[in-house]
Write an enzyme that holds these catalytic residues in place. Structure first.
Site, PDB file in Angstrom:
ATOM      1  N   LYS A 312      37.638 -16.362 -23.768  1.00 47.30           N
ATOM      2  CA  LYS A 312      36.835 -15.732 -24.821  1.00 47.30           C
ATOM      3  C   LYS A 312      35.480 -15.353 -24.233  1.00 47.30           C
ATOM      4  O   LYS A 312      34.765 -16.204 -23.711  1.00 47.30           O
ATOM      5  CB  LYS A 312      36.646 -16.677 -26.004  1.00 47.30           C
ATOM      6  CG  LYS A 312      35.950 -16.026 -27.185  1.00 47.30           C
ATOM      7  CD  LYS A 312      35.796 -17.002 -28.339  1.00 47.30           C
ATOM      8  CE  LYS A 312      35.184 -16.301 -29.530  1.00 47.30           C
ATOM      9  NZ  LYS A 312      33.849 -15.750 -29.244  1.00 47.30           N
ATOM     10  N   GLU A 379      35.358  -6.131 -24.795  1.00 48.07           N
ATOM     11  CA  GLU A 379      34.085  -6.828 -24.974  1.00 48.07           C
ATOM     12  C   GLU A 379      33.092  -6.306 -23.947  1.00 48.07           C
ATOM     13  O   GLU A 379      33.395  -6.243 -22.753  1.00 48.07           O
ATOM     14  CB  GLU A 379      34.287  -8.332 -24.793  1.00 48.07           C
ATOM     15  CG  GLU A 379      33.143  -9.182 -25.301  1.00 48.07           C
ATOM     16  CD  GLU A 379      33.344  -9.619 -26.739  1.00 48.07           C
ATOM     17  OE1 GLU A 379      32.488 -10.360 -27.244  1.00 48.07           O
ATOM     18  OE2 GLU A 379      34.340  -9.214 -27.363  1.00 48.07           O
ATOM     19  N   GLU A 480      32.709 -19.335 -23.329  1.00 45.72           N
ATOM     20  CA  GLU A 480      32.771 -19.436 -24.782  1.00 45.72           C
ATOM     21  C   GLU A 480      33.960 -20.252 -25.276  1.00 45.72           C
ATOM     22  O   GLU A 480      33.853 -21.013 -26.207  1.00 45.72           O
ATOM     23  CB  GLU A 480      32.860 -18.029 -25.382  1.00 45.72           C
ATOM     24  CG  GLU A 480      31.532 -17.353 -25.577  1.00 45.72           C
ATOM     25  CD  GLU A 480      30.905 -17.751 -26.893  1.00 45.72           C
ATOM     26  OE1 GLU A 480      31.346 -17.287 -27.947  1.00 45.72           O
ATOM     27  OE2 GLU A 480      29.953 -18.543 -26.856  1.00 45.72           O
ATOM     28  N   LYS A 485      47.167 -15.557 -27.568  1.00 48.69           N
ATOM     29  CA  LYS A 485      47.741 -14.350 -28.166  1.00 48.69           C
ATOM     30  C   LYS A 485      49.263 -14.368 -28.057  1.00 48.69           C
ATOM     31  O   LYS A 485      49.819 -14.799 -27.045  1.00 48.69           O
ATOM     32  CB  LYS A 485      47.184 -13.095 -27.492  1.00 48.69           C
ATOM     33  CG  LYS A 485      45.700 -12.868 -27.741  1.00 48.69           C
ATOM     34  CD  LYS A 485      45.211 -11.562 -27.137  1.00 48.69           C
ATOM     35  CE  LYS A 485      43.736 -11.325 -27.449  1.00 48.69           C
ATOM     36  NZ  LYS A 485      43.245 -10.046 -26.876  1.00 48.69           N
ATOM     37  N   LYS A 504      37.894 -23.200 -29.085  1.00 51.38           N
ATOM     38  CA  LYS A 504      36.574 -23.504 -28.535  1.00 51.38           C
ATOM     39  C   LYS A 504      36.474 -24.992 -28.237  1.00 51.38           C
ATOM     40  O   LYS A 504      36.971 -25.814 -29.008  1.00 51.38           O
ATOM     41  CB  LYS A 504      35.469 -23.110 -29.519  1.00 51.38           C
ATOM     42  CG  LYS A 504      35.269 -21.618 -29.671  1.00 51.38           C
ATOM     43  CD  LYS A 504      34.040 -21.351 -30.523  1.00 51.38           C
ATOM     44  CE  LYS A 504      33.752 -19.868 -30.644  1.00 51.38           C
ATOM     45  NZ  LYS A 504      32.536 -19.620 -31.444  1.00 51.38           N
TER      46      LYS A 504
END
EC number: 6.5.1.1
Length: 985
Positions: A312, A379, A480, A485, A504
């Site tokens: 992430k 991102e 992070e 997925k 997380k």
């Protein structure tokens, strides 16, 4: 008849070519003043109506009066009448009106670049007001403390302008400008940037509008309408597919021009992504489950049970659009949009040769031959070439601007676009294809440009055991988190689904996920924080169910008060975004439309000032844990809340709601019982009460306490009962009365325990039948007191799903052996229930039965101190308690034989302020690992690797900070967010 001359910089001929089937109005648009006379003012008047249940309405018919509509129904009726009138008197093109009704959703008109202070300055010049007069001063200095509070229109800049203009109007009656004429002039205003160009446009409005028209015009320019209805309501009434189309296009124009006939529904092929139209991306679901359960929720195919594990990224979600365009140098046109539909093309570039582009000039060789157009999802992160590592999100825009000025620097920080999905390729939408197929298309279409544009990598997982090593790596690299997925899933536009899940690491002393709460009140400080707001009351917004019952969508329940973790720049930033919008709290007239406090008329935790949610900011808050509290309307609050950061990417509509928080809390409690590594969370279906020991039956959730309104009527639904005797304690009821009570609450009555399966036997004294059941010893016999306790608890929990309380030993007349141990676990050692509110009489007996403990051991003393700290807010302000409950480990440099002087000073300071110091890194209680500010990157990396081993052990992870965290927290007299002080490696 009005003609559309220019929309979004396009001529009418260009619009005809682009939208050949767009609707044409047959008549002139309505007068501008009709917007507020027939729409805005009635909607605002409806906001002020007392809300109530829709059930309390008059009946229609020959003996009934006129129907009384609920506020929600009246809101829809007002909008429906306006839209019907528009269709009848103007035509099917409602775009001119919607541009003024919901201007914040109009992406085709450029930003005006006009804020309150600039508009005030222009009005002073236009009306030739002495800037030193009272009116001039109020317009130019409306943000100054005290000035805005003196006005009847306090906190409403447009209302302030109305007061000033009303004293010197050119027109007193409404003007004759049409909606289209106003749009045309606003297009001109949006195209100007200099004061001498803006003044003539505003002067024309001043000459042709009365004060009320000008007030609404200013609200439109500021995009602050406050009309008591959201765009969702307007969209729903205009066309059933309007909201869906807006979600995939972010285009108000498309919604109005493609969906003008409510009877013509949006085709499936039309509800797809389009080049150069910003869509709402798929989001990752928060889950708080053990890894095996997370994989189970992904519903992987039995034929292909693999899943993907991605890092992430700490950046900004960006979508990149690229298409062939011969008018652009290089032949390719680019577009960049954020998740919130903000256009960043100006920053990253519109073509290969855009001199202002921080990214596109480096992408000449980034696409494979044959790629004519493409849409990428990824991102945008900040990359530091010197460290060859990413930097925190807050540095992204600075890096992009630096790259614009010096595009070929080998050492400067730069934006890096990491791509993880492709949605469109060569005129074909790919959203319905699986992620695996989309990844193949992505890899065939992109030629990565090192540290400029790269395809995000992933690892293939086959079982839950594959997640842990990747999470350890994340901790070691201070990343992070992870995203899991399902490679066989389609792309789900504007959806948060279990196909993608966030993972997380959970750090020490924190309550899982950060809480993004909207500010609804403020408290003035004292001492060094005197003269300004030092702490803030945050709320949770109501849910759709309450809105359907007539509550304002903006209504918030008080939830927490946060004053810790702020630095001087943080206060200044919040002040910048909220100045002039605060209103004094009037205890006699509380703003119940927007804020509901605890305590009824007592108004617990009443703020000094309050602010409307739609004018407020969202704070990201971290806390130690959730705790019951009667001081906040939710019935819950959090222990030791700390400000983390200001969430300018969120508004009140995306802040945490009541149900979202209750789901989060329920997940946290459920996972607390499991002996597996825990991760951050968010959403599930049902919130449960905090308990001391694991429960087998869901208990009572104090957070959703409702007032007494009688039995719910469904608590025993689906259950079978055999009532054998009457009741003596705590209420005297005959057998017949007990049966009626059970039936009134949904249960079924039988006259033998064998007539239906799972029949509960109810009795309180020994009879022949009771003795017979007891002798067989196959069924337990429950006392009637359990019935009363269930009904009473559900009265307290009115409004929540009906749940049975677990059996307690006191409820049992006879217990079969197989149930004895289970039932005993439902109370503590003193017979105090984990799931039920006990009565004062029970509590008195319980206290008498407890043995005396003359000398408390240290853990009990520590627990008592914590309880005092929770109850007395002044303790949190004492510097000697600043680091209470923190366990710090100080790490010396490998070249040193002992702690350096700065580390020793920091250690002494922390201990003075209540911290404990652990000598060994392996200590499980460590909450923070502290290093020197000049520690070498290699040492930091080694330390992170050592800390990451806690993942395998199923333990929470301590924060890694520099001594600046201790020093700055001491200066701020508040624990600051650790992320600001994480060392770089």
């Amino acid at each position: 008849m009005d003609r559309l001359n220019n929309v979004g910089g396009e001529t009418e001929r260009e619009l005809d070519e682009k939208y050949p089937n767009r609707p044409r109005n047959k008549h002139s648009t309505l007068p501008f003043h009709d917007l507020f006379l027939t729409l805005f003012n009635p909607l605002n008047g409806n906001k002020k109506r007392p809300t109530g249940p829709a059930a309390a309405r008059k009946k229609l018919g020959p003996h009934g009066g006129q129907q009384t509509l609920s506020p929600q129904e009246l809101r829809r009726d007002i909008i429906q009448r306006f839209i019907s009138r528009w269709r009848k008197e103007v035509g099917n093109d409602i775009y001119p009106a919607f541009r003024l009704i919901i201007p914040e959703k109009d992406r085709d008109r450029a930003m005006y670049g006009l804020k309150e202070k600039t508009i005030g300055k222009l009005l002073v010049k236009i009306m030739k007001i002495d800037k030193n007069s009272e009116d001039g001063f109020n317009l130019l200095n409306w943000k100054l403390p005290g000035q805005s509070m003196a006005s009847r229109m306090a906190g409403d800049f447009a209302g302030r302008c109305y007061e000033v203009i009303s004293k010197r109007p050119i027109r007193t009656d409404v003007g004759n400008m049409t909606i289209q004429e106003v749009n045309d002039k606003l297009d001109v205003l949006a195209a100007t940037s200099k004061e001498d160009e803006q003044i003539p446009v505003l002067e024309e409005f001043y000459r042709n509008m009365n004060p009320e028209e000008l007030m609404w015009l200013i609200r439109i320019i500021l995009r602050q309408m406050k009309v008591g209805a959201t765009e969702r309501t307007f969209f729903e009434i205009w066309h059933p597919d309007a909201e869906s189309l807006f979600s995939i296009s972010s285009s108000l124009r498309r919604v109005c021009w493609e969906l003008y006939d409510p009877n013509v529904r949006l085709e499936a092929d039309e509800a797809r992504v389009t080049l150069m139209q910003c869509f709402q991306p798929q989001l990752a679901q928060f889950q708080m489950h053990s890894f095996p359960k997370m994989i189970e929720r992904m519903r992987l195919s039995p034929d292909d049970p693999t899943f993907w594990i991605e890092e992430k990224l700490d950046g900004e979600r960006i979508q990149l659009h690229m298409m062939s365009d011969d008018s652009i140098p290089g032949g390719k046109r680019f577009g960049f949009w954020s998740r919130k539909a903000k256009d960043y093309t100006y920053l990253y570039g519109n073509g290969f040769y855009d001199e202002n582009g921080a990214l596109t000039r480096h992408l000449k060789d980034a696409f494979a031959d044959g790629v004519d157009n493409i849409i990428l999802d990824g991102e945008m992160i900040t990359w530091d070439p010197e460290q060859d590592a990413p930097l925190p999100f807050g540095t992204l825009k600075t890096a992009a601007l630096s790259e614009q000025r010096n595009p070929f620097s080998a050492t400067g920080q730069r934006p890096l676009f990491r791509i993880f999905d492709i949605l469109y390729l060569n005129d074909k939408a790919l959203t319905r294809y699986t992620l695996r197929d989309r990844r193949r298309a992505l890899e065939a279409s992109i030629k990565p440009v090192h540290r400029r544009l790269e395809v995000h990598t992933y690892e293939i997982g086959n079982s839950a055991a594959d997640i842990e090593p990747q999470l350890r790596k994340v901790v070691a690299e201070a990343s992070e988190g992870l995203v899991l997925k399902n490679p066989n899933s389609p792309y789900r536009l504007n959806d948060r689904h279990d196909d993608w899940m966030k993972v997380k690491p959970e750090y020490m002393t924190e309550f899982g996920e950060s809480l993004d709460c909207v500010v609804i009140g403020g408290y003035y400080g004292s001492g060094k924080r005197g003269g300004g707001l030092a702490s803030f009351l945050c709320g949770l917004r109501v849910d759709e169910a309450q809105v359907r019952q007539g509550a304002s969508p903006m209504k918030c329940y008080s939830f927490l008060k946060v004053g810790g973790g702020f630095t001087a720049p943080d206060y200044a930033n919040i002040r910048h975004h909220t100045d002039g919008k605060w209103k004094d709290w009037n205890p006699k007239k509380p703003p119940t439309e927007f804020i509901e406090l605890a305590g009824g008329d007592a108004q617990y935790e009443r703020p000094d000032v309050w602010i409307r949610p739609d004018e407020s900011v969202v704070l990201c808050v971290k806390a130690a844990s959730v705790t019951p509290s009667d001081q906040f309307r939710l019935g819950l609050t959090v222990r030791f809340p700390r400000f983390k950061r200001l969430r300018m990417d969120k508004d009140w509509k995306s802040a945490l709601s009541i149900q979202e928080f209750m789901d989060l809390k329920a997940n946290a409690e459920r996972e607390q019982k499991e002996k597996e590594f825990k991760i951050d969370n968010s959403r599930r279906k049902r919130a449960k009460r905090a308990v001391k020991k694991p429960l087998t039956i869901a208990g009572y959730d104090e957070s959703k306490r409702a007032g007494f309104t009688g039995p719910s009527g469904h608590v025993f639904e689906g259950m079978n009962f055999f009532v054998i005797t009457d009741s003596v304690e705590p209420e005297k009821k005959s057998k017949l009365e007990l049966e009626q009570l059970i039936k009134a609450n949904g249960g079924k009555i039988y006259q033998t325990h064998t007539a239906a399966p799972n029949t509960l036997c109810i009795a309180e004294r020994r009879t022949v039948k009771v003795a017979s059941v007891q002798k067989v010893a196959k069924e337990s016999i429950i006392r009637p007191s359990w019935l009363f306790d269930c009904i009473k608890q559900n009265e307290v929990d009115k409004g929540l799903p009906d749940l049975l309380i677990p059996f307690e030993p006191r409820h049992m007349y006879f217990t079969v052996k197989s149930q004895e141990e289970e039932i005993a676990r439902h109370v503590d050692e003193y017979s105090d229930s984990y799931a039920r509110d006990i009565t004062p009489n029970e509590l008195s007996k319980l206290l008498v039965s407890m043995p005396l403990i003359p000398n408390l051991p240290p853990p009990h003393i520590s627990k008592t101190e914590t309880q005092i700290q929770e109850r007395e807010s002044t303790f949190q302000e004492l510097r000697g308690w600043l680091f209470k409950n923190q366990v710090l480990h100080f790490v010396k440099r490998r070249s040193d034989s002992m702690l350096s002087l700065p580390l020793r000073l920091a250690s002494n300071l922390a201990r003075f302020a209540g911290a404990s110091v652990a000598n060994e890194l392996e200590d499980k209680s460590i909450t923070h690992v502290v290093i020197d500010t000049d520690s070498q990157p290699a040492d930091v990396s080694a330390l992170r690797s050592a800390i990451s081993k806690r993942v395998a052990a199923g333990r929470r992870i301590p924060h890694l900070v520099t001594i600046a965290w201790i020093q700055d927290s001491w200066k701020a007299e508040s624990l600051l967010d650790e992320e600001r002080f994480a060392p770089t490696a």
